[in-house]
Each structure stands twice: as structure tokens, then as C-alpha cells.
Design an enzyme around this catalytic site. Structure first.
Site, PDB file in Angstrom:
ATOM      1  N   GLY A  56       0.834  -1.200   0.000  1.00 50.99           N
ATOM      2  CA  GLY A  56       0.000   0.000   0.000  1.00 50.99           C
ATOM      3  C   GLY A  56       0.868   1.249   0.000  1.00 50.99           C
ATOM      4  O   GLY A  56       1.936   1.280  -0.628  1.00 50.99           O
ATOM      5  N   GLN A  57       0.407   2.265   0.740  1.00 51.74           N
ATOM      6  CA  GLN A  57       1.119   3.554   0.748  1.00 51.74           C
ATOM      7  C   GLN A  57       2.529   3.416   1.304  1.00 51.74           C
ATOM      8  O   GLN A  57       3.493   3.900   0.712  1.00 51.74           O
ATOM      9  CB  GLN A  57       0.341   4.559   1.608  1.00 51.74           C
ATOM     10  CG  GLN A  57      -1.011   4.934   1.066  1.00 51.74           C
ATOM     11  CD  GLN A  57      -0.900   5.979  -0.025  1.00 51.74           C
ATOM     12  OE1 GLN A  57      -0.186   5.777  -1.010  1.00 51.74           O
ATOM     13  NE2 GLN A  57      -1.593   7.073   0.137  1.00 51.74           N
ATOM     14  N   HIS A 104       3.415   2.895  21.062  1.00 52.96           N
ATOM     15  CA  HIS A 104       3.144   3.828  19.974  1.00 52.96           C
ATOM     16  C   HIS A 104       1.663   4.171  20.040  1.00 52.96           C
ATOM     17  O   HIS A 104       0.827   3.490  19.481  1.00 52.96           O
ATOM     18  CB  HIS A 104       3.479   3.149  18.640  1.00 52.96           C
ATOM     19  CG  HIS A 104       3.219   4.010  17.448  1.00 52.96           C
ATOM     20  ND1 HIS A 104       3.864   5.208  17.242  1.00 52.96           N
ATOM     21  CD2 HIS A 104       2.393   3.847  16.384  1.00 52.96           C
ATOM     22  CE1 HIS A 104       3.442   5.734  16.101  1.00 52.96           C
ATOM     23  NE2 HIS A 104       2.552   4.935  15.565  1.00 52.96           N
ATOM     24  N   THR A 151       2.549  -2.443  11.019  1.00 52.37           N
ATOM     25  CA  THR A 151       1.093  -2.481  11.127  1.00 52.37           C
ATOM     26  C   THR A 151       0.627  -2.101  12.545  1.00 52.37           C
ATOM     27  O   THR A 151       1.197  -2.560  13.538  1.00 52.37           O
ATOM     28  CB  THR A 151       0.585  -3.896  10.761  1.00 52.37           C
ATOM     29  OG1 THR A 151       1.007  -4.194   9.432  1.00 52.37           O
ATOM     30  CG2 THR A 151      -0.932  -3.984  10.839  1.00 52.37           C
ATOM     31  N   ASN A 185      -6.558  -6.299  11.931  1.00 57.99           N
ATOM     32  CA  ASN A 185      -5.140  -6.514  11.657  1.00 57.99           C
ATOM     33  C   ASN A 185      -4.568  -7.735  12.371  1.00 57.99           C
ATOM     34  O   ASN A 185      -3.561  -8.292  11.937  1.00 57.99           O
ATOM     35  CB  ASN A 185      -4.344  -5.238  11.976  1.00 57.99           C
ATOM     36  CG  ASN A 185      -4.594  -4.162  10.928  1.00 57.99           C
ATOM     37  OD1 ASN A 185      -5.164  -4.447   9.878  1.00 57.99           O
ATOM     38  ND2 ASN A 185      -4.178  -2.940  11.206  1.00 57.99           N
TER      39      ASN A 185
HETATM   40  P1  A3D Z   1      -2.488   0.877   3.049  1.00 57.37           P
HETATM   41  O1  A3D Z   1      -2.074   1.849   2.022  1.00 57.37           O
HETATM   42  O2  A3D Z   1      -3.935   0.616   3.256  1.00 57.37           O
HETATM   43  O3  A3D Z   1      -1.749  -0.510   2.711  1.00 57.37           O
HETATM   44  C1  A3D Z   1      -2.020  -1.693   3.371  1.00 57.37           C
HETATM   45  C2  A3D Z   1      -1.907  -2.802   2.358  1.00 57.37           C
HETATM   46  O4  A3D Z   1      -2.068  -4.047   3.053  1.00 57.37           O
HETATM   47  C3  A3D Z   1      -2.970  -2.756   1.267  1.00 57.37           C
HETATM   48  O5  A3D Z   1      -2.350  -2.714  -0.007  1.00 57.37           O
HETATM   49  C4  A3D Z   1      -3.752  -4.052   1.469  1.00 57.37           C
HETATM   50  O6  A3D Z   1      -4.198  -4.651   0.250  1.00 57.37           O
HETATM   51  C5  A3D Z   1      -2.719  -4.923   2.150  1.00 57.37           C
HETATM   52  N1  A3D Z   1      -3.274  -6.053   2.877  1.00 57.37           N
HETATM   53  C6  A3D Z   1      -4.426  -6.135   3.593  1.00 57.37           C
HETATM   54  N2  A3D Z   1      -4.571  -7.375   4.099  1.00 57.37           N
HETATM   55  C7  A3D Z   1      -3.478  -8.076   3.716  1.00 57.37           C
HETATM   56  C8  A3D Z   1      -3.043  -9.413   3.932  1.00 57.37           C
HETATM   57  N3  A3D Z   1      -3.772 -10.264   4.646  1.00 57.37           N
HETATM   58  N4  A3D Z   1      -1.870  -9.792   3.384  1.00 57.37           N
HETATM   59  C9  A3D Z   1      -1.128  -8.940   2.650  1.00 57.37           C
HETATM   60  N5  A3D Z   1      -1.483  -7.660   2.408  1.00 57.37           N
HETATM   61  C10 A3D Z   1      -2.649  -7.249   2.939  1.00 57.37           C
HETATM   62  O7  A3D Z   1      -1.900   1.270   4.478  1.00 57.37           O
HETATM   63  P2  A3D Z   1      -0.495   1.994   4.807  1.00 57.37           P
HETATM   64  O8  A3D Z   1       0.563   1.409   3.963  1.00 57.37           O
HETATM   65  O9  A3D Z   1      -0.707   3.461   4.807  1.00 57.37           O
HETATM   66  O10 A3D Z   1      -0.325   1.550   6.338  1.00 57.37           O
HETATM   67  C11 A3D Z   1      -0.074   0.202   6.662  1.00 57.37           C
HETATM   68  C12 A3D Z   1      -0.154  -0.025   8.165  1.00 57.37           C
HETATM   69  O11 A3D Z   1       0.877   0.729   8.816  1.00 57.37           O
HETATM   70  C13 A3D Z   1      -1.466   0.395   8.824  1.00 57.37           C
HETATM   71  O12 A3D Z   1      -1.851  -0.575   9.785  1.00 57.37           O
HETATM   72  C14 A3D Z   1      -1.112   1.689   9.521  1.00 57.37           C
HETATM   73  O13 A3D Z   1      -1.941   1.963  10.629  1.00 57.37           O
HETATM   74  C15 A3D Z   1       0.298   1.402   9.941  1.00 57.37           C
HETATM   75  N6  A3D Z   1       1.122   2.572  10.266  1.00 57.37           N
HETATM   76  C16 A3D Z   1       1.957   2.450  11.336  1.00 57.37           C
HETATM   77  C17 A3D Z   1       2.778   3.501  11.686  1.00 57.37           C
HETATM   78  C18 A3D Z   1       3.690   3.360  12.864  1.00 57.37           C
HETATM   79  O14 A3D Z   1       4.407   4.268  13.182  1.00 57.37           O
HETATM   80  C19 A3D Z   1       3.720   2.131  13.623  1.00 57.37           C
HETATM   81  C20 A3D Z   1       2.746   4.699  10.952  1.00 57.37           C
HETATM   82  C21 A3D Z   1       1.892   4.781   9.860  1.00 57.37           C
HETATM   83  C22 A3D Z   1       1.075   3.713   9.519  1.00 57.37           C
END
Ligand code: A3D
Length: 320
Positions: free
Chosen positions: A12-13, A176, A120, A96
Site C-alpha cells: 500500500g502507501q 506507539h 502495522t 489486523n
Molecule cells: P495501506 O495503504 O492501506 O496498505 C495496506 C496494504 O495491506 C494494502 O495494499 C492491502 O491490500 C494490504 N493487505 C491487507 N490485508 C493483507 C493481507 N492479509 N496480506 C497482505 N497484504 C494485505 O496502508 P499503509 O501502507 O498506509 O499503512 C499500513 C499499516 O501501517 C497500517 O496498519 C497503519 O496503521 C500502519 N502505520 C503504522 C505507523 C507506525 O508508526 C507504527 C505509521 C503509519 C502507519
């Protein structure tokens, strides 16, 4: 020597940004994995096509099958859902947790020797669950949060003092979440601790307190602005710093959500603490002295994480 292999679970992002940063820094070959068909393949191809422009080598591929991560040296996990406005990190727990089960099993089957960095949310509970589901050694599974939270704190401090971000060091410990503990005494400008800078008149206690609060709310501030997701540039940069520390045996002292067994009065628990990252993974948990107030904030944060872990065990009794 063969290039390192970096598997990004979640495209994802953050996953896409991680892939681009890994490419630019030439950390190795990159595999993007996601359940969404086409997304990891599309991002990998797009980055590969930037290679001729930027002069980058390395293989970039996308996959929907865990066999593609076979033999990865580093796995960075962002699979799952991110926050939308009004959601807390803890709202993501149930969804999650299921994702961590499939990711943990995938890593155990195909990349059991990897250094695994979980991003995550809710981070401290998800990294614990990922470790449980994967069965990997505790020193090889770590959560990224402290580097990001400290970077936010450092940025706000650099703006306040009108100095280079490079000269600001800062420590943020604990979980966090809203209870994270920015440690003012251990944060400095070129070695001068923040309380001394208040005495020197560079800022006031009130302004410092508001910067601490802005750091705690740093994730929500970005969610509120973006409206459709959460931060991704700084989280990706932070995880890449941890991956580099492992791959290049840098022995960096970085705050991470690490497995703490013995230090800080904790027994077998993931929480944000200073760690040394080198070729052995988390080579050391550094126990720093805290005063009464800091200890109280840390305990409060640990209790919040304990609540999340208990909720995980309730949702999935196999974790109990
Ligand atoms: P996003 O752009 O939604 O990407 C998540 C990806 O995970 C998507 O492409 C989904 O298709 C994929 N996905 C969902 N289920 C599965 C699975 N079972 N197996 C494989 N892939 C799957 O989100 P993001 O990239 O912006 O953020 C990802 C995570 O990081 C989220 O949980 C956020 O809350 C977390 N996050 C944490 C921090 C920390 O500082 C800890 C900061 C920012 C975001």
C-alpha cells in the site's frame, strides 16, 4: 556477494514508499507482496522502470503468493488496514490481528531467517502477535515506532529552535499511541539537554509541553490532513533506517518496539525502548534511568499495551 533480498509484505502507501526508498538506496532486490492482485506487480514494475533514469540495479517484483518472499533477508510488514479520521490505532486491532496470523505463517514458511520489521498498527500488540504467529526468535522480530515518533519530535524541536534537524536528537519511548513517552531530559540540541535550553531562554516550558503533546498526536495530525489514510513517507524512511542498520551491521542505537525480558521490570513483553540493531537483529535492549515522572508515564504506556495484548488473546484464544 549476492544482493540482499527485501520482502515488503503489504504494497500500500507505506509498502510502495519502502520499495522506492530501498531502490534508491540500493539496499538489494525487492519483492512486494499483497493480497490485492496487480498492486504489488504494478508498483514493482513502475519502480523498475525508474531504474534506467536513476541508474538503479536490482530486481523489483510483485506477488500474491508467499513463495515469492523465499529466503528474504529482511521482511517489512505493513499489511492490514490504516486509520481513517476518527479511528484510533486500537480500532484496527481485530482486523489486523487476522492479517498478522497469515503474515506470520507466510514468513515462518518461506523466510524464517529474516529480520522482520512490523509497522502495522496497533503497533506494539501487532508486533507481539506477529512474533507469536511466526515463531521466529524474539531478537529477529521488531516494531517500528520509536524512530518515527522521535523523528517527529526532532522535526518540531528543530523548527522551534530554528536549527538543523541534524543537530537535534530525541528519545521517545513506551507504546506507539497516545501514551507514548517523549523523554525531554534525554533529548538535546547538539548535546544540550532540552531542560537546559529552557533555562537558557531558547524556549519556554509551556512551548516545550505543547511540542511534546504535538508529538504524541503526530499520527492523528497527518490522518486529519490526509483524510483518506495515514502517514507514509516518514514511517517508510524510519523502517528503512532500521533495515539498513541490520543489513550493514551498523550497531545503531534506535528506539524500537522490542521484546523486553528482564529490563525495565518487564517479562517477555514488546514495548518501545532504546535498542542496538546490528547483524544479530536486536542485539541489546538499553535500560536507561528514569525519574519518577518518566517512570509513571512509561508504566502508564506499558499498561495500555498490556490491555491491547489482552484484547488480542481474547479475540484469538490460540495466543493465550
Ligand atoms: P495501506 O495503504 O492501506 O496498505 C495496506 C496494504 O495491506 C494494502 O495494499 C492491502 O491490500 C494490504 N493487505 C491487507 N490485508 C493483507 C493481507 N492479509 N496480506 C497482505 N497484504 C494485505 O496502508 P499503509 O501502507 O498506509 O499503512 C499500513 C499499516 O501501517 C497500517 O496498519 C497503519 O496503521 C500502519 N502505520 C503504522 C505507523 C507506525 O508508526 C507504527 C505509521 C503509519 C502507519
Amino acid at each position: 556477494m549476492a544482493r540482499a533480498k527485501i520482502a515488503l509484505i503489504g504494497a500500500g502507501q507505506i509498502g510502495g514508499t519502502l520499495a522506492h526508498l530501498a531502490a534508491i538506496k540500493e539496499l538489494g532486490d525487492v519483492v512486494l507482496f499483497d493480497i490485492a492482485e496487480g498492486t504489488p506487480q504494478g508498483k514493482a514494475l513502475d519502480i523498475a522502470e525508474s531504474g534506467p533514469v536513476d541508474g538503479l540495479d536490482g530486481d523489483f517484483s510483485g506477488a500474491n503468493d508467499y513463495s515469492a518472499i523465499a529466503g528474504a533477508d529482511v521482511c517489512i510488514v505493513t499489511a492490514g488496514v490504516a486509520r481513517k479520521p476518527g479511528m484510533s490505532r486500537d480500532d484496527l486491532l481485530g482486523i489486523n490481528l487476522k492479517v498478522m496470523k497469515s503474515v506470520g505463517e507466510g514468513i515462518a514458511a518461506h523466510a524464517p531467517d529474516a529480520f522482520v520489521i512490523c509497522i502495522t498498527n496497533p503497533l506494539d500488540a501487532m508486533v507481539w502477535a506477529l512474533r507469536e504467529f511466526s515463531g521466529l526468535p524474539t531478537e529477529k522480530v521488531v516494531g517500528m515506532a520509536g524512530v518515527l515518533d522521535s523523528a517527529r519530535f526532532r522535526h518540531f524541536l528543530a523548527e522551534e529552535f530554528n536549527v538543523s534537524r541534524k543537530d537535534v536528537t530525541a528519545f521517545v519511548l513506551g507504546g506507539h499511541g497516545d501514551t507514548m513517552v517523549p523523554l525531554v531530559r534525554y533529548s538535546t540540541v547538539a548535546g544540550i539537554p532540552l531542560p537546559d535550553l529552557v533555562k537558557m531562554g531558547w524556549t519556554t516550558q509551556e512551548r516545550l509541553d505543547s511540542i511534546v503533546q504535538r508529538t504524541r498526536d503526530g499520527g492523528a495530525e497527518i490522518v486529519g490532513l490526509l483524510k483518506t489514510g495515514s502517514a507514509f513517507y516518514a514511517p517508510a524512511a524510519s523502517a528503512i533506517q532500521m533495515a539498513e542498520a541490520y543489513l550493514n551491521d551498523q550497531k545503531r542505537l534506535l528506539p524500537c518496539a522490542a521484546y523486553v525480558d528482564g529490563a525495565y521490570g518487564l517479562n517477555g513483553f514488546y514495548v518501545g525502548v532504546p535498542t542496538v540493531i546490528g547483524a544479530g537483529g536486536i542485539e541489546k535492549v538499553v535500560e536507561i534511568a528514569m525519574n519518577e515522572d518518566e517512570q509513571a508515564m512509561f508504566d502508564n504506556s506499558v499498561n495500555a499495551v498490556k490491555g491491547l495484548v489482552a484484547a488480542c488473546k481474547e479475540i484469538d484464544p490460540s495466543l493465550a
